[in-house]
Design a protein around this motif. Structure first.
Motif, mmCIF file in Angstrom:
data_model
loop_
_atom_site.group_PDB
_atom_site.id
_atom_site.type_symbol
_atom_site.label_atom_id
_atom_site.label_comp_id
_atom_site.label_asym_id
_atom_site.label_seq_id
_atom_site.Cartn_x
_atom_site.Cartn_y
_atom_site.Cartn_z
ATOM 1 N N VAL A 281 0.832 -1.207 0.000
ATOM 2 C CA VAL A 281 0.000 0.000 0.000
ATOM 3 C C VAL A 281 0.866 1.257 0.000
ATOM 4 C CG1 VAL A 281 -1.724 1.308 1.288
ATOM 5 C CG2 VAL A 281 -1.914 -1.191 1.134
ATOM 6 N N VAL A 282 1.912 1.252 0.820
ATOM 7 C CA VAL A 282 2.799 2.411 0.916
ATOM 8 C C VAL A 282 3.610 2.585 -0.359
ATOM 9 C CG1 VAL A 282 4.796 3.373 2.148
ATOM 10 C CG2 VAL A 282 2.933 2.284 3.430
ATOM 11 N N ALA A 283 4.020 1.467 -0.973
ATOM 12 C CA ALA A 283 4.892 1.535 -2.154
ATOM 13 C C ALA A 283 4.197 2.145 -3.361
ATOM 14 C CB ALA A 283 5.395 0.136 -2.500
ATOM 15 N N ALA A 284 2.883 1.982 -3.464
ATOM 16 C CA ALA A 284 2.151 2.469 -4.643
ATOM 17 C C ALA A 284 2.299 3.975 -4.859
ATOM 18 C CB ALA A 284 0.684 2.071 -4.539
ATOM 19 N N PRO A 285 1.945 4.819 -3.883
ATOM 20 C CA PRO A 285 2.100 6.260 -4.119
ATOM 21 C C PRO A 285 3.562 6.684 -4.269
ATOM 22 C CG PRO A 285 1.519 5.838 -1.825
ATOM 23 C CD PRO A 285 1.337 4.551 -2.560
ATOM 24 N N PHE A 286 4.472 6.001 -3.572
ATOM 25 C CA PHE A 286 5.884 6.368 -3.692
ATOM 26 C C PHE A 286 6.418 6.110 -5.096
ATOM 27 C CE2 PHE A 286 6.180 6.612 0.965
ATOM 28 C CZ PHE A 286 7.063 7.681 1.096
ATOM 29 N N GLY A 306 17.057 6.504 -4.453
ATOM 30 C CA GLY A 306 16.648 5.134 -4.172
ATOM 31 C C GLY A 306 17.798 4.261 -3.710
ATOM 32 N N ILE A 307 18.959 4.381 -4.358
ATOM 33 C CA ILE A 307 20.132 3.587 -3.982
ATOM 34 C C ILE A 307 20.575 3.931 -2.563
ATOM 35 C CG2 ILE A 307 22.580 3.179 -4.467
ATOM 36 C CD1 ILE A 307 21.892 3.600 -7.449
ATOM 37 N N PHE A 308 20.577 5.221 -2.240
ATOM 38 C CA PHE A 308 20.994 5.653 -0.901
ATOM 39 C C PHE A 308 20.077 5.064 0.171
ATOM 40 C CE2 PHE A 308 20.822 8.733 2.637
ATOM 41 C CZ PHE A 308 22.156 8.682 3.028
ATOM 42 N N SER A 336 11.080 3.062 -1.885
ATOM 43 C CA SER A 336 12.005 3.166 -3.015
ATOM 44 C C SER A 336 11.989 2.025 -4.010
ATOM 45 C CB SER A 336 13.441 3.321 -2.485
ATOM 46 O OG SER A 336 13.580 4.502 -1.744
ATOM 47 N N GLN A 337 11.485 0.847 -3.637
ATOM 48 C CA GLN A 337 11.657 -0.299 -4.528
ATOM 49 C C GLN A 337 10.953 -0.113 -5.868
ATOM 50 O OE1 GLN A 337 10.200 -3.815 -2.540
ATOM 51 N NE2 GLN A 337 8.104 -3.506 -3.219
ATOM 52 N N GLY A 338 9.737 0.435 -5.872
ATOM 53 C CA GLY A 338 9.047 0.655 -7.132
ATOM 54 C C GLY A 338 9.698 1.745 -7.963
ATOM 55 N N GLY A 339 10.102 2.828 -7.298
ATOM 56 C CA GLY A 339 10.715 3.947 -8.003
ATOM 57 C C GLY A 339 12.014 3.573 -8.682
ATOM 58 N N ILE A 340 12.871 2.834 -7.982
ATOM 59 C CA ILE A 340 14.182 2.505 -8.538
ATOM 60 C C ILE A 340 14.050 1.540 -9.713
ATOM 61 C CG2 ILE A 340 14.757 0.498 -7.074
ATOM 62 C CD1 ILE A 340 17.548 1.686 -6.736
ATOM 63 N N GLN A 341 13.073 0.637 -9.654
ATOM 64 C CA GLN A 341 12.860 -0.288 -10.763
ATOM 65 C C GLN A 341 12.213 0.415 -11.954
ATOM 66 O OE1 GLN A 341 10.699 -3.149 -8.187
ATOM 67 N NE2 GLN A 341 12.089 -4.696 -8.970
ATOM 68 N N ALA A 342 11.219 1.246 -11.690
ATOM 69 C CA ALA A 342 10.507 1.932 -12.769
ATOM 70 C C ALA A 342 11.417 2.891 -13.528
ATOM 71 C CB ALA A 342 9.309 2.688 -12.197
ATOM 72 N N LEU A 343 12.216 3.660 -12.805
ATOM 73 C CA LEU A 343 13.069 4.645 -13.460
ATOM 74 C C LEU A 343 14.264 4.004 -14.141
ATOM 75 C CD1 LEU A 343 12.935 7.572 -10.885
ATOM 76 C CD2 LEU A 343 11.553 7.188 -12.933
ATOM 77 N N SER A 344 14.727 2.871 -13.644
ATOM 78 C CA SER A 344 15.772 2.127 -14.351
ATOM 79 C C SER A 344 15.253 1.685 -15.709
ATOM 80 C CB SER A 344 16.210 0.898 -13.540
ATOM 81 O OG SER A 344 16.825 1.266 -12.330
#
Length: 425
Positions: A281-286, A306-308, A336-344
């Motif tokens: 639930v938390v990861a979705a908006p992030f 995200g890496i930091f 960060s997990q969704g953001g770092i994967q999506a932007l990669s």
């Protein structure tokens, strides 16, 4: 709110459906179920965790080997969707097969888990490559990030249903065993995956492709070897893939081994499932926030963020002792997990020639999956040798540090235009 096209929404909603596999099978219910079955068969906690890590390494190695080959063939007109459907079918069928594995057969569970994961991750190679067909460079960060965001929301629904069934079974409110409840969760995963795959099958087509030619398989190998020999001509792409290799290793290992790690420190299955639900639930908006911030600052800058955060996760994970610690760790990962994967994914998609998207996403898969081999093996071996899972988590810190340093040498995605070269022949 930006308006998304039918093709973009159809592509994003596949994440809504397939992410049920990532949560229920890869991260949450299956690892707990597997460890219970392994314990029943006399396999100790540390050893069963190690065997799960080795299993993840095996299927990622297989996919890393065949990904670029199949991707190169799939660049021909009309083949991308065929490969996508084939792998998706393998994943759904093998997940369904988990329902029929007899109790205590932990090895058979791992075999079908390997096939299911091979199908799921293999389908994602072609799903990722469809990104260039459904949107343009300006919207890629937003579309990719929103796909991950929808995935978190969509996967939370079958996850809640599955948790409810398991908890009600444990409380004897439902007249079924916990084992049967877990198998129902596997069945729910299949159904959810199938239902929300319909839009992408109906509405998304391969727009960028290479025209068919005689002896397509032989020509595909020829193009693949040519790309390998000339990959240095894509300077920034090569540097980014190297950085990605290191930091995504840590991300994937933490995601796939989190519940097994939590079990090793004594957390109950109920606590783990609730934490993972809140994480979704938390990861979705992030994930969506990462996409918006990437449009403002750049995807590269947000990758650094995200890496930091993941480096903090590794350090904090070493000292993990209680349920509260696990909650804090989970929220950090969720941010960060969704953001770092999506932007990669979106950064890479901007670097590659679109007609060769499958081939290049095959290489993207190689680096991502080979990275996923080293992390689980490192964690599994360290856990087995020392008997302490936290030492394996701490060792992942080095991977994030190396990835962060290498990432410095690629340009901001706001300056990518004009850097990519023509299609390799």
């Amino acid at each position: 709110m930006k308006k998304f096209t039918k093709e973009e929404n159809s592509w994003m909603f596949y994440d809504w459906g397939s992410s049920a596999f990532s949560v229920i099978i890869t991260t949450a219910i299956f690892p707990i179920y597997y460890k219970a079955q392994a314990t029943e068969a006399g396999i100790t906690g540390a050893n069963s965790t190690a065997y799960l890590g080795y299993t993840i390494a095996i299927f990622t190695f297989i996919l890393a080997m065949i990904g670029p080959i199949l991707g190169t063939i799939a660049d021909y007109e009309g083949l991308k969707k065929r490969f996508f459907i084939s792998f998706m079918g393998l994943g759904i069928f093998s997940t369904f097969a988990l329902v029929f594995v007899p109790e205590g057969q932990w090895l058979l569970l791992l075999i079908f888990y390997t096939l299911a994961s091979l199908g799921s991750t293999g389908a994602n190679v072609f799903y990722d490559a469809f990104l260039v067909d459904v949107t343009n460079d300006k919207k890629m960060n937003s579309v990719s990030a929103r796909g991950f965001g929808l995935g978190y929301i969509g996967s939370a629904i079958p996850f809640v249903i599955s948790i409810a069934i398991i908890l009600l079974a444990q409380q004897d409110i439902l007249p079924i065993s916990s084992i049967t409840a877990s198998k129902i969760a596997f069945l729910i995963t299949c159904s959810w995956w199938v239902a929300f795959s319909i839009p992408i099958l109906k509405n998304v087509k391969q727009k960028h492709f290479i025209q068919r030619e005689p002896h397509p398989i032989a020509q595909s190998f020829k193009r693949l070897f040519y790309t390998i020999r000339h990959i240095r001509e894509y300077k920034y792409l090569s540097i980014f893939l190297l950085a990605y290799f290191f930091y995504i290793d840590g991300v994937g290992t933490i995601i796939s081994m989190s519940t097994a790690y939590g079990t090793d420190i004594g957390l109950s299955a109920t606590v783990l499932l609730v934490v993972l639900l809140v994480t979704q639930v938390v990861a979705a908006p992030f994930a969506i926030i990462y996409g918006k911030l990437a449009n403002r600052f750049s995807a590269k800058s947000m990758l650094y963020v995200g890496i930091f955060i993941y480096m903090i996760v590794c350090i904090y994970g070493y000292f993990l002792e209680s349920a509260l610690d696990f909650w804090i760790l989970a929220m950090l990962v969720a941010s960060s997990q969704g953001g770092i994967q999506a932007l990669s994914r979106s950064y890479f998609a901007k670097l590659i020639p679109k007609q060769n998207a499958n081939e290049f996403f095959g290489f993207y898969n190689i680096f991502g999956k080979f990275a996923s081999i080293t992390g689980p093996i490192l964690l599994g071996a360290t856990t087995q040798i020392t008997g302490k899972s936290n030492l394996g988590i701490l060792s992942l810190l080095l991977l994030f540090l190396i990835g962060m340093i290498i990432l410095y040498f690629v340009p901001s995605d706001k300056k990518i235009e004009g850097i990519t070269k023509p299609i390799l022949n």
